[in-house]
Design a protein around this motif. Structure first.
Motif, PDB file in Angstrom:
ATOM      1  N   ASP B   3       0.824  -1.208   0.000  1.00 32.64           N
ATOM      2  CA  ASP B   3       0.000   0.000   0.000  1.00 32.64           C
ATOM      3  C   ASP B   3       0.859   1.260   0.000  1.00 32.64           C
ATOM      4  N   PHE B  22      -0.477   4.842  -0.802  1.00 33.41           N
ATOM      5  CA  PHE B  22      -1.597   5.362  -0.015  1.00 33.41           C
ATOM      6  C   PHE B  22      -1.178   5.537   1.441  1.00 33.41           C
ATOM      7  N   ASN B  24      -2.871   5.913   4.830  1.00 31.77           N
ATOM      8  CA  ASN B  24      -4.145   5.852   5.559  1.00 31.77           C
ATOM      9  C   ASN B  24      -3.863   5.268   6.950  1.00 31.77           C
ATOM     10  N   ALA B  25      -4.917   4.925   7.664  1.00 28.39           N
ATOM     11  CA  ALA B  25      -4.726   4.440   9.038  1.00 28.39           C
ATOM     12  C   ALA B  25      -3.896   3.162   9.073  1.00 28.39           C
ATOM     13  N   HIS B  26      -3.885   2.411   7.968  1.00 31.86           N
ATOM     14  CA  HIS B  26      -3.132   1.156   7.928  1.00 31.86           C
ATOM     15  C   HIS B  26      -1.641   1.392   7.725  1.00 31.86           C
ATOM     16  N   GLU B  32       4.950   7.764   9.607  1.00 30.18           N
ATOM     17  CA  GLU B  32       5.317   8.485  10.827  1.00 30.18           C
ATOM     18  C   GLU B  32       6.747   8.121  11.245  1.00 30.18           C
ATOM     19  N   ILE B  56      -3.813  10.730   0.724  1.00 27.40           N
ATOM     20  CA  ILE B  56      -3.431  10.807   2.135  1.00 27.40           C
ATOM     21  C   ILE B  56      -4.710  11.100   2.922  1.00 27.40           C
ATOM     22  N   SER B  57      -4.954  10.324   3.954  1.00 23.71           N
ATOM     23  CA  SER B  57      -6.145  10.570   4.771  1.00 23.71           C
ATOM     24  C   SER B  57      -5.745  11.413   5.982  1.00 23.71           C
ATOM     25  N   ALA B  59      -5.253  10.588   8.863  1.00 25.29           N
ATOM     26  CA  ALA B  59      -4.221   9.930   9.677  1.00 25.29           C
ATOM     27  C   ALA B  59      -2.834  10.427   9.258  1.00 25.29           C
TER      28      ALA B  59
END
Lengths: 147, 119
Positions: B3, B22, B24-26, B32, B56-57, B59
């Motif tokens: 991902d 991507f 996202n939260a996953h 980070e 980008i979400s 998160a």
């Protein structure tokens, strides 16, 4: 032979485990569904982000990150709108509990968190939350109107 | 295909981070950790080249927000370049284009923080 599409509203459901590894699958589906409904590429991308945020909220907050539950997505195609209903039996959220952050304040005081609901509300025409304490069944409904 | 994959390279004093896929939260923890690793190494001027970032979400936005004060306290910054339209829409919708310096491409971003590169 071409078959004329039915004018009846169509709907279908997808059930996924409450795990973030499936987010990409769900957002891909939301984007494709938006295009099928007749929305343009840019709008479809926004719908997919809104769905990502809504499903993430369910997994991380309603189910507290526990992966053994289910998240149900119901897609409804009507002449007026694409509706995406996200149903779960975790901790519910009612519309009157929602407080959207003020983007101007956010910029003045940057911090983590709180932006998902704001993105959902900006990218969709309607966002509704329903919590049914009787059945324990909760729902987030995202609506994008077809112009 | 994963991902998210992340490449890092150094361009003068600027650490260039290239996320592909991507966020996202996953995948956000990976993103980070890449940002935190740069900050731990004292690389406080960071350019996010987003040419291969599909989306980008919130998160991922949170991960950037979480470090912006730290890098600026060390006279660094987090810059953005090469945003795809839907990624730009996310930043712009939330007013983040006022908080971060956004450039059309990597060369413009590097020129802005290292003026001698101009011309």
């Amino acid at each position: 032979m071409n078959v004329a599409p039915s004018m009846e509203p169509a709907e279908f459901r997808l059930v996924i485990p409450s795990q973030t590894r499936y987010l990409n699958l769900v957002t891909g589906l939301a984007k494709r569904a938006s295009l099928v409904a007749g929305l343009d590429d840019a709008t479809a991308a926004k719908v997919s982000i809104a769905v990502d945020e809504a499903v993430t909220n369910v997994i991380l907050h309603a189910y507290h990150g526990e992966g053994e539950h289910s998240v149900e997505l119901e897609l409804r195609f009507t002449e007026q709108a694409l509706e995406i209903h996200i149903l779960h039996s975790g901790q519910g959220l009612r519309g009157d509990q929602i407080v959207l952050p003020d983007p101007k304040e956010y910029i003045k005081h940057p911090r983590k968190g709180g932006l998902g609901l704001l993105l959902m509300s900006r990218f969709m025409d309607e966002v509704r939350f329903k919590a049914d304490e009787g059945s324990g069944r909760n729902e987030c409904c995202l609506i994008k109107k077809l112009d | 295909m994963a991902d998210l994959s992340i490449a890092v390279r150094q361009a003068g004093d600027v650490a260039v981070l290239l996320p592909a896929g991507f966020i996202n939260a996953h995948t956000v923890r990976e993103f980070e950790e890449a940002l935190e690793g740069l900050v731990r190494d004292g690389r406080y001027t960071i350019l996010l080249n987003c040419k291969n970032l599909n989306y980008i979400s919130s998160a991922g936005l949170g991960a950037i927000m979480g470090l912006i004060e730290t890098v600026r306290e060390h006279r660094g910054d987090i810059l953005l370049s090469d945003l795809q339209p839907n990624v730009f829409a996310i930043f712009d919708t939330l007013g983040f284009t006022q908080l971060y310096r956004v450039f059309n491409d990597e060369d413009q971003a590097l020129a802005a923080v290292t003026p001698e590169r101009k011309g």
